[in-house]
Design an enzyme around this catalytic site. Sequence first.
Site, PDB file in Angstrom:
ATOM      1  N   GLU A  17      18.099 -10.057  62.781  1.00 48.63           N
ATOM      2  CA  GLU A  17      18.035  -9.624  64.136  1.00 48.63           C
ATOM      3  C   GLU A  17      16.640  -9.128  64.430  1.00 48.63           C
ATOM      4  OE1 GLU A  17      20.245  -9.035  62.004  1.00 48.63           O
ATOM      5  OE2 GLU A  17      22.382  -9.362  62.751  1.00 48.63           O
ATOM      6  N   LYS A 111      -0.015  -5.452  49.056  1.00 51.29           N
ATOM      7  CA  LYS A 111       1.385  -5.467  48.200  1.00 51.29           C
ATOM      8  C   LYS A 111       1.680  -4.068  47.748  1.00 51.29           C
ATOM      9  CE  LYS A 111       1.468 -10.012  47.132  1.00 51.29           C
ATOM     10  NZ  LYS A 111       2.344 -11.117  46.681  1.00 51.29           N
ATOM     11  N   GLU A 669     -10.601 -17.030  45.076  1.00 54.94           N
ATOM     12  CA  GLU A 669     -10.737 -16.524  46.537  1.00 54.94           C
ATOM     13  C   GLU A 669     -12.053 -15.697  46.728  1.00 54.94           C
ATOM     14  OE1 GLU A 669      -6.844 -15.976  48.580  1.00 54.94           O
ATOM     15  OE2 GLU A 669      -8.005 -14.374  49.108  1.00 54.94           O
ATOM     16  N   HIS A 698      -8.633 -18.025  55.780  1.00 57.27           N
ATOM     17  CA  HIS A 698      -7.560 -17.250  56.246  1.00 57.27           C
ATOM     18  C   HIS A 698      -7.879 -16.963  57.852  1.00 57.27           C
ATOM     19  CE1 HIS A 698      -7.489 -16.755  52.017  1.00 57.27           C
ATOM     20  NE2 HIS A 698      -6.074 -16.189  52.385  1.00 57.27           N
TER      21      HIS A 698
END
Length: 757
Positions: A17, A111, A669, A698
Amino acid sequence: MIKSYVLGFPRIGEKRELKRALEGFWAGKEGFSEENLQETAKTLRQRHWKYQQDAGISAISVNDFSFYDLMLDNIIAFGATPPRFANLSGLEQYFACSRGNKNGVAMEMTKWFNTNYHYIVPELSSESKFSLKADKILNEYKEAKTNGVKGKVNLIGPITFLALSKTTDGSCPFKHLDALVGEYKKLLEQISKLDDEILVQFDEPIFVTDKNESDLLPLITKVYNELTGVASNIKIVFATYFEHAIKAVSEVAKTKIYGIALDFIHGKRNFEALETIKNSHLTLFAGVIDGRNIWKSNIDEKVKLVREISEKIGGKDFYIGTSCSLLHVPYTLKYEENLNPEIKSWLSFAVEKLDEIKIITKLANGEKLDETEAKIYEENKNAVKTRATSKLIHSESVQNRIKNLSKFERDEKFEDRIKIQRETLKYGILPTTTIGSFPQTVDLRVLRQNFKKGEIDAAAYEAGIKKYIDHCVKFQEDIGLDVLVHGEPERNDMVEYFGEQISGYAFSQNGWVQSYGSRCVKPPLLFGDVSRPEPMTVKWMKYAQSITKHVMKGMLTGPVTMLNWSFVRDDLSRSEVAKQLALCIYDEIADLQAAGIRVIQVDEAAFKEGYPLRAENIPAYEKFAVDCFKLSVSSAEAKTQIHTHMCYSEFNDIIKTIEAMDADVISIETARSGNELLKIFKAVGYKQEVGPGVYDIHSPRVPSVEEIVAQIKALLEVLPKEQLWINPDCGLKTRKWEEVEPSLKNMVEAVKIVRGL
Ligand code: GLN
Ligand code: ZN
């Protein structure tokens, strides 16, 4: 007497929701005003408290709700917003910090420890000032109280907050410790007025890592002597999770902190701290229910565990609860209609875990279970029994194959393989390629969905996928790329695609877990012995190779990444599970090779995030991760070139491990860090070939030819041209064709220029 607690509850909503409300609000859609958003938030908080009340949880969290992230909430609560957003206020400021606005880029996200959850990184400088804005925290407490909940207030602890901060001017975040603690004291003063007695949980998970541990440990007494002195009616709980915190326990015991939360699932060494707890004033909050996984607890075992802990702390009163916040597991099994009922009977999501806590607490206290509880307990015992022997889980053939393994790595050394590959694949200096995926268009998503729903037949689906591959191949040929890819149009997700074709994997319908902001992921459930009944990618790869003379690169997801991005069974060691996954990839590589595919990339995007938090556990992880990668590619003959790809650039600590994986080529990367981070490859004398991303995928920005030329030249300063591949820094699936086309054209153009120099 044993009581219960929950360290934190998810907030995205069992039907996501909050995601819907947020995205509607951000898009400015009708019916999605700020008021609507607040209303949704309120409904969710109250529902979540109710679940916990119904389970008789004694310490229920407040201030575990967030519109985006709790670190960001903490940044806002202490007025530590970056200067570029300082003139804003309210939700406008909040979402500018998390998502950026016209005048400033979003704050960095990274993270949260070893989870897949991302937090907003506090951005400080020596100029940072702090000033308390306590209303969100205080209001949530009051709201809970109106709903009959005497909450435990959750806060991020100041030491963890600063330890996870970055600074824009190279100054040390801890320079602000006193100022920040001053604001926390004001906050505690205000909280203390809310009630006669209040638990305040300070999350300090930084103490489960070794990073700067010896510098940080002395701060515990310094900071918490101050905080415990603010108000006598506040009981501070020092919360750690994801690993053991045995050194912190000794420090915490020196303060007037009331309680300490320890993780007994992912930090088994916490048992060593129980003696200290026994001999101190500390109240233990023992995390005995796994907050990171989705399997039913074995209630009988848990009761034994609780008794053992109780004995070790000399029979003192204590709390039992979740090993960490339940944020990291899905909500409830209530909406799962398609799962195999037997598999479903083994699962326990957040809401079901609450019942487990209730029952374990009652049994450990010697209380009688009511009828519903007794039924759940019975089901639990059954689940434990069926899981131990179920044919769905235990496959003799898989186990025998593992037992009889005799080949663990490729036969030839890299030096010999690469000679053969260079001859047969005939690539010259600075070969160009991409990382695998091309833009995932709306048409493509609709095509896959329609096929899944049965609205189109297999022929129509295949025609659609082939059309995409045709287009991709033609484009790559036209611009002159060397090693082509098919573009991954048939894949929704790099783990799910393979999981769906591997037996031993199941998929929930609604098992969403927040990844960041409104973004959720639905990790597959690896519940049993895994094997690959049929080829998974061969048909598409064969087709793609058949339409071009160029080398077509096969694309697979590696075993370590499959493991790290799934909910994994807890009845077999991760290293054994990884071996089984490796064999699935092994078989696929053998088949691809037989079908004429000569270059195969095995993506290990999540290799690094599986690293343990404690250095003491790193060698074991590295060993099994390397071994199982090598096993997975050991079906490749010398002439078959194995690539791997990793979505990061920092290899300093792990370069020897990366080298030991023994891939022929690795793409990484580096685009955003120039050639700085590549230097480690040179420093250690890394032998294999490397494709450092030459532009950042990105961002929607199209890099110019000159820019890429400069980037390639910078790379050539570090590594010889014979060792370098040229590619973008990750897959292109999130980009648009309008961005990808000119970017790749420019990349190929740039390579031509450099080759001609
Ligand atoms: N081959 C995958 C892709 O290009 C790799 C994705 C990743 O590393 N995250 O999309
Ligand atoms: Zn990547």
